[in-house]
Design an enzyme around this catalytic site. Structure first.
Site, PDB file in Angstrom:
ATOM      1  N   TYR A 115      -4.941  -4.711  10.527  1.00  0.00           N
ATOM      2  CA  TYR A 115      -5.370  -5.232   9.235  1.00  0.00           C
ATOM      3  C   TYR A 115      -6.883  -5.418   9.242  1.00  0.00           C
ATOM      4  O   TYR A 115      -7.500  -5.577  10.294  1.00  0.00           O
ATOM      5  CB  TYR A 115      -4.638  -6.539   8.904  1.00  0.00           C
ATOM      6  CG  TYR A 115      -4.377  -6.630   7.423  1.00  0.00           C
ATOM      7  CD1 TYR A 115      -3.444  -5.782   6.839  1.00  0.00           C
ATOM      8  CD2 TYR A 115      -5.084  -7.485   6.609  1.00  0.00           C
ATOM      9  CE1 TYR A 115      -3.207  -5.813   5.463  1.00  0.00           C
ATOM     10  CE2 TYR A 115      -4.853  -7.525   5.245  1.00  0.00           C
ATOM     11  CZ  TYR A 115      -3.928  -6.680   4.679  1.00  0.00           C
ATOM     12  OH  TYR A 115      -3.702  -6.706   3.333  1.00  0.00           O
ATOM     13  N   HIS A 145       0.847  -1.196   0.000  1.00  0.00           N
ATOM     14  CA  HIS A 145       0.000   0.000   0.000  1.00  0.00           C
ATOM     15  C   HIS A 145       0.885   1.251   0.000  1.00  0.00           C
ATOM     16  O   HIS A 145       1.913   1.278   0.681  1.00  0.00           O
ATOM     17  CB  HIS A 145      -0.861  -0.012   1.268  1.00  0.00           C
ATOM     18  CG  HIS A 145      -2.126   0.777   1.154  1.00  0.00           C
ATOM     19  ND1 HIS A 145      -2.132   2.136   0.949  1.00  0.00           N
ATOM     20  CD2 HIS A 145      -3.433   0.407   1.217  1.00  0.00           C
ATOM     21  CE1 HIS A 145      -3.381   2.561   0.915  1.00  0.00           C
ATOM     22  NE2 HIS A 145      -4.182   1.541   1.056  1.00  0.00           N
ATOM     23  N   GLY A 194       0.183  -4.905   1.666  1.00  0.00           N
ATOM     24  CA  GLY A 194      -1.048  -5.089   0.888  1.00  0.00           C
ATOM     25  C   GLY A 194      -0.800  -5.771  -0.442  1.00  0.00           C
ATOM     26  O   GLY A 194      -1.700  -6.369  -1.021  1.00  0.00           O
TER      27      GLY A 194
HETATM   28  C1  LCV Z   1       4.972   4.666  -0.519  1.00  0.00           C
HETATM   29  C2  LCV Z   1       7.081   3.807  -0.921  1.00  0.00           C
HETATM   30  C3  LCV Z   1       6.711   2.563  -0.364  1.00  0.00           C
HETATM   31  C4  LCV Z   1       5.372   2.429   0.116  1.00  0.00           C
HETATM   32  N1  LCV Z   1       4.546   3.496   0.024  1.00  0.00           N
HETATM   33  O1  LCV Z   1      13.837   1.404  -2.077  1.00  0.00           O
HETATM   34  O2  LCV Z   1       0.450  -4.429   5.140  1.00  0.00           O
HETATM   35  S1  LCV Z   1       0.049  -3.199   5.754  1.00  0.00           S
HETATM   36  O3  LCV Z   1      -1.142  -3.335   6.572  1.00  0.00           O
HETATM   37  O4  LCV Z   1       1.143  -2.567   6.463  1.00  0.00           O
HETATM   38  C5  LCV Z   1      -0.347  -2.072   4.463  1.00  0.00           C
HETATM   39  C6  LCV Z   1      -0.907  -0.822   5.011  1.00  0.00           C
HETATM   40  C7  LCV Z   1       0.832  -1.852   3.574  1.00  0.00           C
HETATM   41  O5  LCV Z   1       0.938  -2.408   2.517  1.00  0.00           O
HETATM   42  O6  LCV Z   1       1.766  -0.933   4.067  1.00  0.00           O
HETATM   43  C8  LCV Z   1       2.987  -0.810   3.254  1.00  0.00           C
HETATM   44  C9  LCV Z   1       3.902  -1.991   3.640  1.00  0.00           C
HETATM   45  N2  LCV Z   1       5.150  -1.873   2.875  1.00  0.00           N
HETATM   46  C10 LCV Z   1       6.357  -1.862   3.445  1.00  0.00           C
HETATM   47  O7  LCV Z   1       6.527  -1.865   4.671  1.00  0.00           O
HETATM   48  C11 LCV Z   1       7.568  -1.759   2.497  1.00  0.00           C
HETATM   49  C12 LCV Z   1       8.126  -0.334   2.572  1.00  0.00           C
HETATM   50  N3  LCV Z   1       9.238  -0.170   1.633  1.00  0.00           N
HETATM   51  C13 LCV Z   1      10.469  -0.700   1.909  1.00  0.00           C
HETATM   52  O8  LCV Z   1      10.707  -1.369   2.924  1.00  0.00           O
HETATM   53  C14 LCV Z   1      11.519  -0.455   0.863  1.00  0.00           C
HETATM   54  O9  LCV Z   1      11.057   0.605   0.026  1.00  0.00           O
HETATM   55  C15 LCV Z   1      11.760  -1.712  -0.021  1.00  0.00           C
HETATM   56  C16 LCV Z   1      12.460  -2.797   0.834  1.00  0.00           C
HETATM   57  C17 LCV Z   1      10.423  -2.227  -0.574  1.00  0.00           C
HETATM   58  C18 LCV Z   1      12.674  -1.303  -1.195  1.00  0.00           C
HETATM   59  O10 LCV Z   1      13.813  -0.700  -0.672  1.00  0.00           O
HETATM   60  P1  LCV Z   1      14.723   0.126  -1.669  1.00  0.00           P
HETATM   61  O11 LCV Z   1      15.889   0.571  -0.856  1.00  0.00           O
HETATM   62  O12 LCV Z   1      14.925  -0.630  -2.926  1.00  0.00           O
HETATM   63  P2  LCV Z   1      13.519   2.686  -1.176  1.00  0.00           P
HETATM   64  O13 LCV Z   1      13.135   2.277   0.199  1.00  0.00           O
HETATM   65  O14 LCV Z   1      14.608   3.679  -1.360  1.00  0.00           O
HETATM   66  O15 LCV Z   1      12.177   3.231  -1.870  1.00  0.00           O
HETATM   67  C19 LCV Z   1      12.240   3.851  -3.128  1.00  0.00           C
HETATM   68  C20 LCV Z   1      11.135   4.891  -3.135  1.00  0.00           C
HETATM   69  O16 LCV Z   1       9.867   4.217  -3.016  1.00  0.00           O
HETATM   70  C21 LCV Z   1       9.163   4.738  -1.903  1.00  0.00           C
HETATM   71  C22 LCV Z   1      10.232   5.241  -0.959  1.00  0.00           C
HETATM   72  O17 LCV Z   1       9.669   6.202  -0.080  1.00  0.00           O
HETATM   73  C23 LCV Z   1      11.227   5.841  -1.936  1.00  0.00           C
HETATM   74  O18 LCV Z   1      10.700   7.080  -2.363  1.00  0.00           O
HETATM   75  P3  LCV Z   1      11.732   8.336  -2.487  1.00  0.00           P
HETATM   76  O19 LCV Z   1      12.733   7.927  -3.541  1.00  0.00           O
HETATM   77  O20 LCV Z   1      10.820   9.467  -2.902  1.00  0.00           O
HETATM   78  O21 LCV Z   1      12.344   8.528  -1.112  1.00  0.00           O
HETATM   79  N4  LCV Z   1       8.368   3.672  -1.288  1.00  0.00           N
HETATM   80  C24 LCV Z   1       8.789   2.434  -0.982  1.00  0.00           C
HETATM   81  N5  LCV Z   1       7.800   1.736  -0.404  1.00  0.00           N
HETATM   82  N6  LCV Z   1       4.910   1.277   0.636  1.00  0.00           N
HETATM   83  N7  LCV Z   1       6.234   4.859  -1.009  1.00  0.00           N
END
Ligand code: LCV
Length: 265
Positions: free
Chosen positions: A144, A70, A114
Protein backbone atom coordinates in the site's frame (compact mmCIF):
# COMPACT_ATOMS: atom_id res chain seq x y z
CA UNK A 1 -19.49 6.57 -27.32
CA UNK A 2 -16.96 9.12 -25.97
CA UNK A 3 -14.90 8.30 -22.90
CA UNK A 4 -16.63 11.11 -20.99
CA UNK A 5 -20.03 9.63 -21.85
CA UNK A 6 -18.87 6.18 -20.70
CA UNK A 7 -17.73 7.73 -17.42
CA UNK A 8 -21.08 9.44 -16.94
CA UNK A 9 -22.73 6.04 -17.48
CA UNK A 10 -20.66 4.56 -14.64
CA UNK A 11 -21.25 7.42 -12.18
CA UNK A 12 -24.57 9.24 -12.21
CA UNK A 13 -24.61 12.88 -11.11
CA UNK A 14 -27.78 14.43 -9.71
CA UNK A 15 -28.51 17.83 -8.20
CA UNK A 16 -31.17 17.92 -5.48
CA UNK A 17 -31.32 21.54 -4.38
CA UNK A 18 -27.82 22.34 -3.12
CA UNK A 19 -26.99 18.67 -2.54
CA UNK A 20 -25.01 16.89 -5.25
CA UNK A 21 -25.44 13.11 -5.45
CA UNK A 22 -22.89 10.83 -7.16
CA UNK A 23 -24.06 7.24 -7.64
CA UNK A 24 -21.65 4.44 -8.60
CA UNK A 25 -23.39 2.33 -11.21
CA UNK A 26 -21.26 -0.44 -12.71
CA UNK A 27 -22.58 -3.37 -10.74
CA UNK A 28 -21.57 -5.91 -13.40
CA UNK A 29 -18.02 -5.20 -12.22
CA UNK A 30 -19.13 -4.60 -8.60
CA UNK A 31 -18.35 -0.89 -9.03
CA UNK A 32 -14.65 -1.71 -9.37
CA UNK A 33 -12.72 1.58 -9.38
CA UNK A 34 -11.63 1.56 -13.01
CA UNK A 35 -10.08 4.65 -14.61
CA UNK A 36 -13.36 5.27 -16.46
CA UNK A 37 -15.49 5.05 -13.33
CA UNK A 38 -13.04 7.22 -11.38
CA UNK A 39 -13.03 9.78 -14.18
CA UNK A 40 -16.84 9.87 -13.90
CA UNK A 41 -16.48 10.49 -10.16
CA UNK A 42 -13.96 13.32 -10.61
CA UNK A 43 -15.93 14.86 -13.49
CA UNK A 44 -19.10 14.64 -11.40
CA UNK A 45 -17.44 16.48 -8.53
CA UNK A 46 -16.10 19.15 -10.90
CA UNK A 47 -19.60 19.53 -12.36
CA UNK A 48 -20.90 20.31 -8.84
CA UNK A 49 -18.33 23.06 -8.31
CA UNK A 50 -20.03 26.30 -7.23
CA UNK A 51 -23.47 24.64 -7.30
CA UNK A 52 -23.57 22.50 -4.17
CA UNK A 53 -22.98 22.83 -0.43
CA UNK A 54 -22.81 19.09 0.25
CA UNK A 55 -22.17 15.92 -1.77
CA UNK A 56 -23.40 12.38 -1.20
CA UNK A 57 -21.30 9.56 -2.70
CA UNK A 58 -23.33 6.32 -2.90
CA UNK A 59 -24.01 3.20 -4.90
CA UNK A 60 -27.34 2.00 -6.27
CA UNK A 61 -30.02 1.21 -3.68
CA UNK A 62 -29.49 -1.88 -1.50
CA UNK A 63 -26.42 -3.24 -3.37
CA UNK A 64 -24.57 -6.18 -1.78
CA UNK A 65 -21.24 -4.68 -2.89
CA UNK A 66 -20.72 -0.89 -2.62
CA UNK A 67 -17.39 -1.18 -4.48
CA UNK A 68 -14.92 -4.01 -5.08
CA UNK A 69 -12.02 -1.57 -4.88
CA UNK A 70 -9.30 -0.78 -7.38
CA UNK A 71 -9.88 -2.41 -10.77
CA UNK A 72 -7.29 -5.16 -10.42
CA UNK A 73 -7.04 -5.57 -14.20
CA UNK A 74 -5.70 -2.00 -14.36
CA UNK A 75 -3.04 -2.38 -11.67
CA UNK A 76 0.41 -1.74 -13.10
CA UNK A 77 2.33 -5.03 -13.24
CA UNK A 78 5.37 -3.78 -15.16
CA UNK A 79 7.37 -3.42 -11.93
CA UNK A 80 6.26 0.21 -11.60
CA UNK A 81 4.44 1.54 -8.54
CA UNK A 82 0.84 0.20 -8.77
CA UNK A 83 -0.47 3.00 -6.53
CA UNK A 84 1.57 5.93 -7.77
CA UNK A 85 0.65 9.58 -7.22
CA UNK A 86 -0.94 9.84 -10.66
CA UNK A 87 -2.97 6.63 -10.36
CA UNK A 88 -6.65 7.42 -11.17
CA UNK A 89 -7.68 6.27 -7.67
CA UNK A 90 -5.17 8.61 -5.99
CA UNK A 91 -6.41 11.46 -8.22
CA UNK A 92 -10.00 10.75 -7.16
CA UNK A 93 -9.09 10.58 -3.46
CA UNK A 94 -7.42 13.99 -3.70
CA UNK A 95 -10.43 15.40 -5.59
CA UNK A 96 -12.71 14.37 -2.71
CA UNK A 97 -10.34 15.61 -0.02
CA UNK A 98 -9.88 18.95 -1.81
CA UNK A 99 -13.55 19.51 -2.75
CA UNK A 100 -14.68 22.70 -0.92
CA UNK A 101 -17.88 21.17 0.48
CA UNK A 102 -18.42 18.13 2.72
CA UNK A 103 -18.58 14.78 0.92
CA UNK A 104 -20.70 12.18 2.73
CA UNK A 105 -20.15 8.49 1.90
CA UNK A 106 -23.45 6.62 2.11
CA UNK A 107 -22.51 2.94 2.33
CA UNK A 108 -24.66 -0.13 1.81
CA UNK A 109 -22.95 -3.44 1.11
CA UNK A 110 -19.30 -4.43 1.17
CA UNK A 111 -16.39 -2.07 0.59
CA UNK A 112 -13.06 -3.53 -0.57
CA UNK A 113 -9.49 -2.34 -0.89
CA UNK A 114 -9.01 1.06 -2.45
CA UNK A 115 -12.76 1.71 -2.05
CA UNK A 116 -12.12 1.70 1.71
CA UNK A 117 -9.58 4.47 1.14
CA UNK A 118 -12.23 6.22 -0.99
CA UNK A 119 -14.80 6.00 1.83
CA UNK A 120 -12.25 7.12 4.43
CA UNK A 121 -11.30 10.08 2.21
CA UNK A 122 -14.89 11.30 2.49
CA UNK A 123 -15.63 13.70 5.34
CA UNK A 124 -18.51 11.77 6.90
CA UNK A 125 -19.46 8.08 6.60
CA UNK A 126 -23.02 6.83 7.08
CA UNK A 127 -23.65 3.10 6.68
CA UNK A 128 -26.39 0.55 7.17
CA UNK A 129 -26.37 -2.92 8.71
CA UNK A 130 -25.28 -4.55 5.43
CA UNK A 131 -22.03 -2.57 5.26
CA UNK A 132 -18.57 -4.07 5.75
CA UNK A 133 -15.08 -2.71 5.13
CA UNK A 134 -11.91 -4.55 4.08
CA UNK A 135 -8.44 -3.45 2.96
CA UNK A 136 -6.88 -6.17 0.89
CA UNK A 137 -3.33 -5.55 -0.43
CA UNK A 138 -2.21 -8.68 1.43
CA UNK A 139 -4.50 -10.69 -0.86
CA UNK A 140 -2.62 -9.37 -3.89
CA UNK A 141 0.90 -9.07 -2.52
CA UNK A 142 0.71 -5.34 -3.12
CA UNK A 143 2.50 -2.67 -1.00
CA UNK A 144 0.00 0.00 0.00
CA UNK A 145 1.16 3.57 -0.59
CA UNK A 146 2.31 5.94 2.14
CA UNK A 147 -0.38 8.57 1.50
CA UNK A 148 -3.04 5.89 1.87
CA UNK A 149 -1.57 4.65 5.15
CA UNK A 150 -1.50 8.22 6.45
CA UNK A 151 -5.21 8.52 5.61
CA UNK A 152 -5.87 5.59 7.92
CA UNK A 153 -3.39 6.56 10.66
CA UNK A 154 -5.13 9.91 10.96
CA UNK A 155 -8.55 8.25 11.40
CA UNK A 156 -8.29 4.82 13.02
CA UNK A 157 -6.48 3.10 15.91
CA UNK A 158 -3.16 1.55 14.82
CA UNK A 159 -4.11 -1.92 16.07
CA UNK A 160 -7.28 -1.86 13.94
CA UNK A 161 -5.32 -0.71 10.87
CA UNK A 162 -2.86 -3.57 11.43
CA UNK A 163 -5.64 -6.13 11.88
CA UNK A 164 -7.36 -4.94 8.68
CA UNK A 165 -4.13 -4.99 6.63
CA UNK A 166 -2.75 -8.25 8.07
CA UNK A 167 -5.99 -10.28 7.84
CA UNK A 168 -7.68 -8.55 4.86
CA UNK A 169 -10.88 -9.61 6.67
CA UNK A 170 -13.99 -7.40 6.40
CA UNK A 171 -14.95 -5.34 9.47
CA UNK A 172 -18.70 -5.76 9.87
CA UNK A 173 -21.14 -2.89 10.31
CA UNK A 174 -21.50 -3.02 14.11
CA UNK A 175 -17.72 -3.15 14.63
CA UNK A 176 -17.20 -0.39 12.05
CA UNK A 177 -19.37 1.87 14.22
CA UNK A 178 -17.53 0.83 17.39
CA UNK A 179 -14.13 1.55 15.78
CA UNK A 180 -15.21 4.92 14.35
CA UNK A 181 -15.00 3.91 10.68
CA UNK A 182 -18.56 5.20 10.32
CA UNK A 183 -20.15 8.28 11.90
CA UNK A 184 -23.63 6.73 12.01
CA UNK A 185 -24.99 3.22 11.53
CA UNK A 186 -28.64 3.43 10.49
CA UNK A 187 -31.14 0.91 9.13
CA UNK A 188 -31.25 0.25 5.39
CA UNK A 189 -34.80 1.64 5.37
CA UNK A 190 -33.68 4.92 6.95
CA UNK A 191 -30.24 5.49 5.40
CA UNK A 192 -31.43 7.47 2.37
CA UNK A 193 -33.50 9.94 4.37
CA UNK A 194 -30.97 10.13 7.22
CA UNK A 195 -28.10 10.92 4.83
CA UNK A 196 -30.05 13.43 2.76
CA UNK A 197 -31.32 15.17 5.90
CA UNK A 198 -27.74 15.60 7.14
CA UNK A 199 -26.68 16.95 3.75
CA UNK A 200 -29.58 19.40 3.76
CA UNK A 201 -28.69 20.52 7.30
CA UNK A 202 -25.11 21.22 6.15
CA UNK A 203 -26.54 23.29 3.27
CA UNK A 204 -28.14 25.68 5.79
CA UNK A 205 -24.73 26.51 7.34
CA UNK A 206 -22.11 29.05 6.20
CA UNK A 207 -20.40 27.46 3.17
CA UNK A 208 -17.22 29.56 3.36
CA UNK A 209 -16.69 28.69 7.02
CA UNK A 210 -17.25 25.00 6.27
CA UNK A 211 -14.94 25.05 3.22
CA UNK A 212 -12.13 26.64 5.25
CA UNK A 213 -12.53 24.27 8.22
CA UNK A 214 -12.49 21.30 5.82
CA UNK A 215 -9.30 22.61 4.19
CA UNK A 216 -7.68 23.32 7.58
CA UNK A 217 -8.51 19.82 8.87
CA UNK A 218 -7.21 18.21 5.65
CA UNK A 219 -3.95 20.16 5.76
CA UNK A 220 -3.42 19.61 9.48
CA UNK A 221 -4.30 15.88 9.38
CA UNK A 222 -2.12 15.33 6.30
CA UNK A 223 0.78 17.20 7.84
CA UNK A 224 3.02 14.34 8.88
CA UNK A 225 6.63 15.59 8.54
CA UNK A 226 8.61 12.75 6.98
CA UNK A 227 12.34 13.17 6.51
CA UNK A 228 13.37 12.59 2.90
CA UNK A 229 15.62 9.74 4.03
CA UNK A 230 12.71 7.99 5.76
CA UNK A 231 10.48 8.51 2.70
CA UNK A 232 13.15 7.05 0.43
CA UNK A 233 13.56 4.09 2.78
CA UNK A 234 9.79 3.47 2.65
CA UNK A 235 9.78 3.71 -1.14
CA UNK A 236 12.68 1.26 -1.27
CA UNK A 237 10.74 -1.20 0.89
CA UNK A 238 7.63 -0.81 -1.31
CA UNK A 239 9.67 -1.31 -4.48
CA UNK A 240 10.92 -4.66 -3.16
CA UNK A 241 7.25 -5.72 -2.78
CA UNK A 242 5.84 -4.53 -6.06
CA UNK A 243 8.95 -6.00 -7.78
CA UNK A 244 8.27 -9.33 -6.05
CA UNK A 245 7.11 -12.62 -7.52
CA UNK A 246 4.37 -12.59 -4.86
CA UNK A 247 2.77 -9.48 -6.41
CA UNK A 248 2.78 -11.12 -9.83
CA UNK A 249 1.30 -14.25 -8.23
CA UNK A 250 -1.39 -12.18 -6.46
CA UNK A 251 -2.46 -10.53 -9.73
CA UNK A 252 -2.40 -13.81 -11.69
CA UNK A 253 -4.41 -15.62 -9.01
CA UNK A 254 -7.05 -12.87 -9.03
CA UNK A 255 -7.35 -12.90 -12.81
CA UNK A 256 -7.45 -16.72 -12.90
CA UNK A 257 -10.01 -16.73 -10.06
CA UNK A 258 -7.92 -19.03 -7.87
CA UNK A 259 -6.31 -18.73 -4.39
CA UNK A 260 -2.79 -17.27 -4.53
CA UNK A 261 0.22 -19.21 -3.21
CA UNK A 262 2.66 -16.66 -1.78
CA UNK A 263 6.31 -17.74 -1.38
CA UNK A 264 7.63 -14.63 0.36
CA UNK A 265 9.81 -13.59 -2.53
C1 LCV B 1 -11.75 -5.79 -11.33
C2 LCV B 1 -13.51 -6.99 -10.42
C3 LCV B 1 -13.11 -6.63 -9.12
C4 LCV B 1 -11.96 -5.79 -8.98
N1 LCV B 1 -11.31 -5.41 -10.11
O1 LCV B 1 -18.97 -10.98 -7.78
O2 LCV B 1 -6.51 -2.61 -1.46
S1 LCV B 1 -5.54 -2.99 -2.44
O3 LCV B 1 -4.22 -2.45 -2.18
O4 LCV B 1 -5.53 -4.42 -2.67
C5 LCV B 1 -6.07 -2.31 -3.98
C6 LCV B 1 -5.05 -2.53 -5.03
C7 LCV B 1 -7.42 -2.83 -4.35
O5 LCV B 1 -8.41 -2.17 -4.17
O6 LCV B 1 -7.42 -4.10 -4.93
C8 LCV B 1 -8.76 -4.66 -5.18
C9 LCV B 1 -9.25 -5.24 -3.84
N2 LCV B 1 -10.57 -5.85 -4.06
C10 LCV B 1 -10.86 -7.11 -3.74
O7 LCV B 1 -10.02 -7.90 -3.30
C11 LCV B 1 -12.30 -7.58 -4.01
C12 LCV B 1 -12.29 -8.48 -5.25
N3 LCV B 1 -13.65 -8.90 -5.59
C13 LCV B 1 -14.29 -9.86 -4.86
O8 LCV B 1 -13.79 -10.40 -3.87
C14 LCV B 1 -15.68 -10.20 -5.32
O9 LCV B 1 -15.83 -9.69 -6.65
C15 LCV B 1 -16.76 -9.54 -4.42
C16 LCV B 1 -16.75 -10.24 -3.03
C17 LCV B 1 -16.48 -8.04 -4.28
C18 LCV B 1 -18.13 -9.75 -5.09
O10 LCV B 1 -18.30 -11.11 -5.34
P1 LCV B 1 -19.45 -11.53 -6.35
O11 LCV B 1 -19.43 -13.02 -6.35
O12 LCV B 1 -20.69 -10.79 -6.04
P2 LCV B 1 -17.82 -11.60 -8.71
O13 LCV B 1 -16.61 -11.92 -7.91
O14 LCV B 1 -18.42 -12.65 -9.57
O15 LCV B 1 -17.43 -10.32 -9.61
C19 LCV B 1 -18.31 -9.88 -10.61
C20 LCV B 1 -17.44 -9.31 -11.71
O16 LCV B 1 -16.72 -8.17 -11.19
C21 LCV B 1 -15.33 -8.37 -11.38
C22 LCV B 1 -15.15 -9.87 -11.41
O17 LCV B 1 -13.93 -10.19 -12.07
C23 LCV B 1 -16.38 -10.31 -12.18
O18 LCV B 1 -16.14 -10.02 -13.54
P3 LCV B 1 -16.60 -11.14 -14.64
O19 LCV B 1 -18.10 -11.24 -14.50
O20 LCV B 1 -16.14 -10.53 -15.94
O21 LCV B 1 -15.87 -12.42 -14.28
N4 LCV B 1 -14.59 -7.76 -10.27
C24 LCV B 1 -14.86 -7.90 -8.96
N5 LCV B 1 -13.96 -7.22 -8.23
N6 LCV B 1 -11.51 -5.37 -7.79
N7 LCV B 1 -12.85 -6.58 -11.53
Amino acid sequence: MSSATVSQELVHSELRGEVGILTLDNYAKRNALSRELLRGLVDGLQGFSGKVRAVILRAEQDVKVWSAGHDVTELAHDKSDPLAYGDPLEVALRAIRNFPAPVIAMVQGSVWGGAFDLVMSCDIVIADETASFAITPANLGLPYNTAGLLHFIGRLPLNLIKEMFFTAAPIKAQDSARWGIVNHLVSSTDIDNFTFAMAQEICTKAPLAIAVVKEQLTVLSDYEPIAAQIFEHIEDLRRKVYDSEDFQEGLSAFLQKRRPSFQGK
